[in-house]
Design an enzyme around this catalytic site. Structure first.
Site, PDB file in Angstrom:
ATOM      1  N   GLU A  23      28.837   4.859  -1.110  1.00 36.78           N
ATOM      2  CA  GLU A  23      28.551   6.282  -1.348  1.00 36.78           C
ATOM      3  C   GLU A  23      28.123   7.034  -0.086  1.00 36.78           C
ATOM      4  O   GLU A  23      27.742   6.411   0.911  1.00 36.78           O
ATOM      5  CB  GLU A  23      27.475   6.436  -2.427  1.00 36.78           C
ATOM      6  CG  GLU A  23      26.143   5.813  -2.059  1.00 36.78           C
ATOM      7  CD  GLU A  23      24.935   6.420  -2.769  1.00 36.78           C
ATOM      8  OE1 GLU A  23      24.793   7.651  -2.786  1.00 36.78           O
ATOM      9  OE2 GLU A  23      24.118   5.636  -3.289  1.00 36.78           O
ATOM     10  N   LYS A 158      14.116   2.365  -7.465  1.00 31.45           N
ATOM     11  CA  LYS A 158      12.809   2.559  -6.846  1.00 31.45           C
ATOM     12  C   LYS A 158      11.763   2.890  -7.890  1.00 31.45           C
ATOM     13  O   LYS A 158      12.051   3.553  -8.881  1.00 31.45           O
ATOM     14  CB  LYS A 158      12.877   3.747  -5.891  1.00 31.45           C
ATOM     15  CG  LYS A 158      13.578   3.450  -4.619  1.00 31.45           C
ATOM     16  CD  LYS A 158      13.132   4.466  -3.574  1.00 31.45           C
ATOM     17  CE  LYS A 158      13.711   4.111  -2.239  1.00 31.45           C
ATOM     18  NZ  LYS A 158      15.162   4.401  -2.177  1.00 31.45           N
TER      19      LYS A 158
HETATM   20  N1  PSU Z   1      17.932   6.112  -4.874  1.00 29.87           N
HETATM   21  C1  PSU Z   1      17.781   5.520  -3.683  1.00 29.87           C
HETATM   22  N2  PSU Z   1      18.507   5.934  -2.615  1.00 29.87           N
HETATM   23  C2  PSU Z   1      19.406   6.955  -2.730  1.00 29.87           C
HETATM   24  C3  PSU Z   1      19.577   7.576  -4.007  1.00 29.87           C
HETATM   25  C4  PSU Z   1      18.837   7.119  -5.037  1.00 29.87           C
HETATM   26  O1  PSU Z   1      16.970   4.613  -3.573  1.00 29.87           O
HETATM   27  O2  PSU Z   1      20.050   7.332  -1.728  1.00 29.87           O
HETATM   28  C5  PSU Z   1      20.605   8.676  -4.157  1.00 29.87           C
HETATM   29  C6  PSU Z   1      21.900   8.132  -4.793  1.00 29.87           C
HETATM   30  O3  PSU Z   1      23.002   8.826  -4.257  1.00 29.87           O
HETATM   31  C7  PSU Z   1      21.727   8.484  -6.259  1.00 29.87           C
HETATM   32  C8  PSU Z   1      21.004   9.804  -6.162  1.00 29.87           C
HETATM   33  O4  PSU Z   1      22.922   8.602  -6.969  1.00 29.87           O
HETATM   34  O5  PSU Z   1      20.110   9.655  -5.060  1.00 29.87           O
HETATM   35  C9  PSU Z   1      20.254  10.143  -7.427  1.00 29.87           C
HETATM   36  O6  PSU Z   1      19.796  11.437  -7.363  1.00 29.87           O
HETATM   37  P1  PSU Z   1      19.178  12.124  -8.682  1.00 29.87           P
HETATM   38  O7  PSU Z   1      17.911  11.383  -8.926  1.00 29.87           O
HETATM   39  O8  PSU Z   1      18.951  13.563  -8.279  1.00 29.87           O
HETATM   40  O9  PSU Z   1      20.186  11.956  -9.759  1.00 29.87           O
END
Ligand code: PSU
Ligand code: MN
Length: 302
Positions: A23, A158
Site C-alpha cells: 500500500e 495498533k
Molecule cells: N495502521 C498502521 N499504519 C498505517 C495505517 C494504519 O499501523 O499506515 C494506515 C493504513 O493505510 C490503513 C489506514 O488502511 O491507516 C487506516 O486509516 P483509518 O483508520 O482512517 O481507516
C-alpha cells in the site's frame, strides 16, 4: 477501467506466479521521509528475494496503479501528506478529478482484487477506534475485509484502536483472523494483546490452504493473517501503552477527527518514542513481506 497493472505483474499472474500488493498510505501518511521511501523499496526487494513480484499500489493522475515504478514510490514518499489518503468513498472523486491518492488497506485491496492479486502485505490495519461508541469511527478497512477477496498479512493492529471491538466487528463480518505461529492477536509493536485469534497456523502452507478453501468455496471476503513482530524488535508493552494513551489524549484535546486520526497518532507515537517506534514499524513490515511472500508462493503450488 482506470487501472494500470505493471507488465511484470501481469506476466507473473498469467503464469500463476506469486504477486504481492503493497500500500501507499503507509508511505505517504504512515512514515516520515526518507525512511518511508527506503522502507517501501526495501520491502519490494524482500518480496523479490522470496520469489515474488511486488506491486506497490497508488493512484496517479486518476489511474489506479498496481505496481508503481521506483520513481513513483519516491514521489509518494516525498510528497507525503500532501497526497490525500484515499479510502473507498474517495475513489470516484480521485478518478474523476484525475488526481493522486495514497491507497489505504481498503483501497489497496480494491485495486489488488481488480488486478487479480490475492496477497497484500502491510504493517497494521485500521479498526474500531477507541471511543467508537460515541464517534462511530470504524475504519473502512473492516468493511473491505468483509467484502473483497484479498488476503492481508499484517502485524495485527495498533493499540491506538479498541482491539476487542475490532475483533468483534471482524467476527460479525465473517473475516477469519489467523495467527501466524501464535494464538494471541499481535498488537503491532508488541507480540501479544491478550486476545485470542480464531485459528493458528504454523507454516506458509497451512495459511495458503485456508485461503484456497475460502476461494474454492466461493466465500467472498478477505482473510487476515496476523504475524507478530520479531521478538528482537518488539517494544516494551508498558512503554508503548503509555505513549499510545498520551497520543490519544492529545488527539482528543486537539479535536482531531475522522481520517486524520490514524496519521496523527502514527506521527505522534514516532515523535514521543524518538524514532524507536518507527524502527519497530519498519522491521515488522519487512517480516510481513517475507512471510506474506512465502504464503503467496505456497498458494501458487496448491
Ligand atoms: N495502521 C498502521 N499504519 C498505517 C495505517 C494504519 O499501523 O499506515 C494506515 C493504513 O493505510 C490503513 C489506514 O488502511 O491507516 C487506516 O486509516 P483509518 O483508520 O482512517 O481507516
Ligand atoms: Mn476513521
Amino acid at each position: 477501467m482506470n487501472i494500470r497493472i505493471k507488465k511484470e505483474a501481469k506476466e507473473a499472474l498469467s503464469l500463476g506466479m506469486p504477486v504481492v500488493a503493497l500500500e501507499s498510505t503507509i508511505i505517504s501518511h504512515g512514515m516520515p521521509y526518507p525512511q518511508n521511501v527506503e522502507t517501501a523499496l526495501q520491502v519490494e526487494r524482500i518480496v523479490r528475494e522470496h520469489g515474488g513480484v511486488p506491486a506497490t499500489v497508488g493512484i496517479i493522475d486518476g489511474i489506479g496503479v498496481v505496481g508503481m515504478s521506483e520513481n513513483e514510490i519516491e514521489e509518494f514518499g516525498k510528497r507525503g501528506q500532501s497526497i490525500p489518503k484515499v479510502s473507498r468513498r474517495d475513489l470516484p472523486v480521485v478518478f474523476a478529478k484525475k488526481s493522486w491518492g495514497a491507497t489505504t488497506v481498503a483501497t489497496t485491496m480494491i485495486l489488488a482484487a481488480k488486478a487479480g492479486v490475492e496477497f497484500f502485505v502491510t504493517g497494521g490495519i485500521g479498526g474500531v477506534h477507541r471511543g467508537a461508541e460515541a464517534t462511530f469511527d470504524i475504519s473502512a478497512d473492516l468493511e473491505e475485509l468483509a467484502r473483497t477477496n484479498v488476503t492481508v498479512i499484517c502485524a495485527g493492529a495498533k493499540a491506538i484502536l479498541d482491539l476487542p471491538k475490532t475483533l468483534e466487528v471482524l467476527e460479525t463480518k465473517g473475516v477469519p483472523v489467523i495467527g501466524y505461529q501464535t494464538w494471541d492477536l499481535p498488537a503491532f509493536y508488541t507480540r501479544t494483546s491478550g486476545l485470542s485469534v480464531d485459528c493458528r497456523v504454523d507454516n506458509p502452507r497451512e495459511a495458503a490452504e485456508i485461503v484456497k478453501a475460502k476461494r474454492d468455496f466461493g466465500l467472498d471476503g478477505g482473510i487476515l493473517i496476523a504475524n507478530p513482530i520479531p521478538e528482537e524488535y518488539s517494544m516494551e508493552a508498558s512503554v508503548i501503552d503509555g505513549v499510545i494513551a498520551k497520543a490519544v489524549k492529545e488527539m482528543e484535546e486537539k479535536g482531531i477527527k475522522g481520517k486524520d486520526c490514524t496519521p496523527f497518532l502514527l506521527a505522534r507515537i514516532a515523535e514521543i518514542t524518538g524514532g524507536e517506534s518507527l524502527a519497530s514499524n519498519i522491521r515488522l513490515v519487512f517480516n510481513n513481506a517475507a512471510v506474506g511472500t512465502e504464503i503467496a508462493k505456497e498458494y501458487c503450488r496448491l
